[in-house]
Design a protein around this motif. Sequence first.
Motif, PDB file in Angstrom:
ATOM      1  N   GLU A   1     -27.128  51.243-140.471  1.00 59.58           N
ATOM      2  CA  GLU A   1     -27.381  52.643-140.799  1.00 59.58           C
ATOM      3  C   GLU A   1     -26.135  53.299-141.390  1.00 59.58           C
ATOM      4  O   GLU A   1     -25.064  53.283-140.768  1.00 59.58           O
ATOM      5  CB  GLU A   1     -27.813  53.423-139.541  1.00 59.58           C
ATOM      6  N   ALA A   2     -26.280  53.820-142.601  1.00 58.60           N
ATOM      7  CA  ALA A   2     -25.210  54.609-143.195  1.00 58.60           C
ATOM      8  C   ALA A   2     -25.288  56.023-142.632  1.00 58.60           C
ATOM      9  O   ALA A   2     -26.370  56.607-142.545  1.00 58.60           O
ATOM     10  CB  ALA A   2     -25.341  54.627-144.714  1.00 58.60           C
ATOM     11  N   VAL A   3     -24.136  56.556-142.252  1.00 60.66           N
ATOM     12  CA  VAL A   3     -24.108  57.904-141.670  1.00 60.66           C
ATOM     13  C   VAL A   3     -23.265  58.794-142.573  1.00 60.66           C
ATOM     14  O   VAL A   3     -22.037  58.848-142.440  1.00 60.66           O
ATOM     15  CB  VAL A   3     -23.538  57.892-140.234  1.00 60.66           C
ATOM     16  N   PRO A   4     -23.903  59.489-143.525  1.00 56.13           N
ATOM     17  CA  PRO A   4     -23.157  60.410-144.385  1.00 56.13           C
ATOM     18  C   PRO A   4     -22.514  61.520-143.566  1.00 56.13           C
ATOM     19  O   PRO A   4     -22.926  61.804-142.440  1.00 56.13           O
ATOM     20  CB  PRO A   4     -24.226  60.958-145.338  1.00 56.13           C
ATOM     21  N   PHE A   5     -21.510  62.142-144.162  1.00 51.76           N
ATOM     22  CA  PHE A   5     -20.724  63.134-143.428  1.00 51.76           C
ATOM     23  C   PHE A   5     -21.584  64.292-142.938  1.00 51.76           C
ATOM     24  O   PHE A   5     -21.507  64.692-141.772  1.00 51.76           O
ATOM     25  CB  PHE A   5     -19.599  63.670-144.319  1.00 51.76           C
ATOM     26  N   ALA A   6     -22.425  64.849-143.817  1.00 48.81           N
ATOM     27  CA  ALA A   6     -23.193  66.047-143.446  1.00 48.81           C
ATOM     28  C   ALA A   6     -24.167  65.741-142.313  1.00 48.81           C
ATOM     29  O   ALA A   6     -24.272  66.501-141.341  1.00 48.81           O
ATOM     30  CB  ALA A   6     -23.931  66.592-144.664  1.00 48.81           C
ATOM     31  N   SER A   7     -24.888  64.623-142.417  1.00 50.42           N
ATOM     32  CA  SER A   7     -25.830  64.258-141.353  1.00 50.42           C
ATOM     33  C   SER A   7     -25.093  63.963-140.057  1.00 50.42           C
ATOM     34  O   SER A   7     -25.532  64.352-138.966  1.00 50.42           O
ATOM     35  CB  SER A   7     -26.654  63.040-141.770  1.00 50.42           C
ATOM     36  N   GLY A   8     -23.966  63.262-140.166  1.00 52.94           N
ATOM     37  CA  GLY A   8     -23.166  62.981-138.982  1.00 52.94           C
ATOM     38  C   GLY A   8     -22.665  64.251-138.326  1.00 52.94           C
ATOM     39  O   GLY A   8     -22.647  64.375-137.088  1.00 52.94           O
ATOM     40  N   LEU A   9     -22.275  65.233-139.145  1.00 54.46           N
ATOM     41  CA  LEU A   9     -21.816  66.515-138.616  1.00 54.46           C
ATOM     42  C   LEU A   9     -22.955  67.237-137.895  1.00 54.46           C
ATOM     43  O   LEU A   9     -22.759  67.829-136.821  1.00 54.46           O
ATOM     44  CB  LEU A   9     -21.271  67.382-139.751  1.00 54.46           C
ATOM     45  N   SER A  10     -24.154  67.187-138.478  1.00 54.11           N
ATOM     46  CA  SER A  10     -25.312  67.815-137.840  1.00 54.11           C
ATOM     47  C   SER A  10     -25.587  67.210-136.469  1.00 54.11           C
ATOM     48  O   SER A  10     -25.801  67.929-135.490  1.00 54.11           O
ATOM     49  CB  SER A  10     -26.548  67.664-138.737  1.00 54.11           C
ATOM     50  N   VAL A  11     -25.562  65.878-136.396  1.00 54.08           N
ATOM     51  CA  VAL A  11     -25.795  65.193-135.121  1.00 54.08           C
ATOM     52  C   VAL A  11     -24.701  65.534-134.118  1.00 54.08           C
ATOM     53  O   VAL A  11     -24.971  65.802-132.939  1.00 54.08           O
ATOM     54  CB  VAL A  11     -25.887  63.673-135.339  1.00 54.08           C
ATOM     55  N   LEU A  12     -23.448  65.546-134.577  1.00 52.40           N
ATOM     56  CA  LEU A  12     -22.320  65.845-133.691  1.00 52.40           C
ATOM     57  C   LEU A  12     -22.414  67.260-133.136  1.00 52.40           C
ATOM     58  O   LEU A  12     -22.214  67.485-131.932  1.00 52.40           O
ATOM     59  CB  LEU A  12     -21.009  65.663-134.452  1.00 52.40           C
ATOM     60  N   LEU A  13     -22.716  68.236-133.999  1.00 55.60           N
ATOM     61  CA  LEU A  13     -22.825  69.626-133.544  1.00 55.60           C
ATOM     62  C   LEU A  13     -23.954  69.783-132.532  1.00 55.60           C
ATOM     63  O   LEU A  13     -23.804  70.457-131.500  1.00 55.60           O
ATOM     64  CB  LEU A  13     -23.055  70.548-134.742  1.00 55.60           C
ATOM     65  N   ALA A  14     -25.099  69.149-132.819  1.00 52.52           N
ATOM     66  CA  ALA A  14     -26.237  69.258-131.903  1.00 52.52           C
ATOM     67  C   ALA A  14     -25.923  68.611-130.557  1.00 52.52           C
ATOM     68  O   ALA A  14     -26.253  69.169-129.494  1.00 52.52           O
ATOM     69  CB  ALA A  14     -27.477  68.620-132.532  1.00 52.52           C
ATOM     70  N   ALA A  15     -25.296  67.434-130.575  1.00 56.70           N
ATOM     71  CA  ALA A  15     -24.965  66.742-129.329  1.00 56.70           C
ATOM     72  C   ALA A  15     -23.933  67.525-128.521  1.00 56.70           C
ATOM     73  O   ALA A  15     -24.034  67.637-127.293  1.00 56.70           O
ATOM     74  CB  ALA A  15     -24.457  65.335-129.625  1.00 56.70           C
ATOM     75  N   THR A  16     -22.923  68.078-129.206  1.00 57.56           N
ATOM     76  CA  THR A  16     -21.897  68.864-128.523  1.00 57.56           C
ATOM     77  C   THR A  16     -22.499  70.101-127.872  1.00 57.56           C
ATOM     78  O   THR A  16     -22.197  70.431-126.716  1.00 57.56           O
ATOM     79  CB  THR A  16     -20.801  69.285-129.512  1.00 57.56           C
ATOM     80  N   PHE A  17     -23.377  70.783-128.603  1.00 55.42           N
ATOM     81  CA  PHE A  17     -24.039  71.973-128.061  1.00 55.42           C
ATOM     82  C   PHE A  17     -24.900  71.608-126.855  1.00 55.42           C
ATOM     83  O   PHE A  17     -24.921  72.333-125.847  1.00 55.42           O
ATOM     84  CB  PHE A  17     -24.890  72.614-129.153  1.00 55.42           C
ATOM     85  N   THR A  18     -25.598  70.479-126.957  1.00 55.22           N
ATOM     86  CA  THR A  18     -26.482  70.041-125.876  1.00 55.22           C
ATOM     87  C   THR A  18     -25.708  69.826-124.575  1.00 55.22           C
ATOM     88  O   THR A  18     -26.133  70.243-123.501  1.00 55.22           O
ATOM     89  CB  THR A  18     -27.208  68.747-126.291  1.00 55.22           C
ATOM     90  N   ILE A  19     -24.560  69.176-124.671  1.00 53.76           N
ATOM     91  CA  ILE A  19     -23.754  68.917-123.475  1.00 53.76           C
ATOM     92  C   ILE A  19     -23.047  70.179-122.997  1.00 53.76           C
ATOM     93  O   ILE A  19     -22.989  70.464-121.795  1.00 53.76           O
ATOM     94  CB  ILE A  19     -22.737  67.799-123.764  1.00 53.76           C
ATOM     95  N   ALA A  20     -22.518  70.963-123.954  1.00 48.01           N
ATOM     96  CA  ALA A  20     -21.762  72.164-123.582  1.00 48.01           C
ATOM     97  C   ALA A  20     -22.638  73.152-122.807  1.00 48.01           C
ATOM     98  O   ALA A  20     -22.216  73.708-121.786  1.00 48.01           O
ATOM     99  CB  ALA A  20     -21.195  72.828-124.837  1.00 48.01           C
ATOM    100  N   VAL A  21     -23.864  73.368-123.287  1.00 48.79           N
ATOM    101  CA  VAL A  21     -24.760  74.296-122.590  1.00 48.79           C
ATOM    102  C   VAL A  21     -25.173  73.730-121.236  1.00 48.79           C
ATOM    103  O   VAL A  21     -25.336  74.469-120.257  1.00 48.79           O
ATOM    104  CB  VAL A  21     -25.999  74.601-123.457  1.00 48.79           C
TER     105      VAL A  21
END
Length: 405
Positions: free
Chosen positions: A366-386
């Motif tokens: 799986e290729a992970v382009p920067f924008a998609s990777g950033l979207s996944v990272l932001l969503a995962a970080t928010f999920t754990i932070a909340v």
Amino acid sequence: LVALVTGDELRRAGKDGPEIYAMFLVAATGAVVMGAANDLIVLVLGLETLSLALYVLAASDRNREASQESGIKYFVLGGFASAFFLYGIALVYGGTQSTNIGDIVVFFQNNVALEGQDSIVLAGIALLIVGLGFKVAAVPFHVWTPDVYQGAPTNVTAFMASVGKAGAFAAMLRVLVVALPFYRDDWRPAIWVLGVLSLVVGSVVAVVQTDVKRMLAYSSISHAGFILVGVEAAGHDAGDPITGGGVSSVLTYLLLYSVLTVGSFAVVALVGRSNGGDTSLEAFRGLGRRRPALALALTVFLLAQAGVPLTSGFVAKWGVIQAAVEAESYAIAIIAMLAAAIAAFLYLRIMVSTWLEAEDTATEQEAVPFASGLSVLLAATFTIAVGVWPNWLLDAADTVTQYAR
């Protein structure tokens, strides 16, 4: 978050695609109008603005027959649902002589409904619930959801599952809790039934699916059931000066679920892109070896959807169940907890394919382009932070609820 994933999808397909972003903005505008409308006619305009944009988005991939099929299914069934909703508004207008939400409330404060008028309004409420039930994908008005979610482009599915559902539930709160609190004893049992059916059917049927997008589609039906638990709890004190936590729990759930589902579908989009569009469980085998960071993010989203502590999903489910218990709706709270246990098996199946399956059937890494990777990272970080620090969000939800009143 959806725009980040969409940009990579369009670049990979060699498309310019400004119309996709325009449709996203049009749909989001419709959802905002639905949540802020003070008149049922304005609310319908927002509903149709959202719906028409989603019809186009679902059929936007003209190279895939499945996308065309999902668009036409959504369009036909959505048209029926809009007709029910409009007819419901007409009947409510016939009983109250107004479509303004404030005027409707004042009418019921100052008038005792006669038998004929009361029947007209009750019929209108029933038709309004049918139209809203379709938009939120509640059982038995859910039949479009699996096919449309599976057939639409994955980034569009993420948008529909987040923005579309949030707008529809905002409209439901405006219509039932704000405009029709005097009929809460009439519409609350209907919401109770829809919530229970959505919880049970969504959780049970999702377990037997083999395609991850269809799994998440049925999962979204189950989540709609959880949100309906909060709506039912809000109905117990609708119109009262002091309200419980029903409305704030629904708002919190909508935000947290929206981020969760966008992150989940972003990972599905990346996996499907590298497997010729295949999003079956087979395509996820060996993802933990190929892309451990991507598999870890998917695991976070799945655990959150299952309601595991220290994730945002636990905060969301705890909120609606607590609101139901405070309103003494013990039966639906127990059913919701049992449905969450059943649905956990679904998420476990995906995690097993991701981490423990020995066979690797992927055609490429799986290729992970920067924008998609950033979207996944932001969503995962928010999920754990909340999940770890939820108080700030819960306080904000309470503030928004008081402001809306």
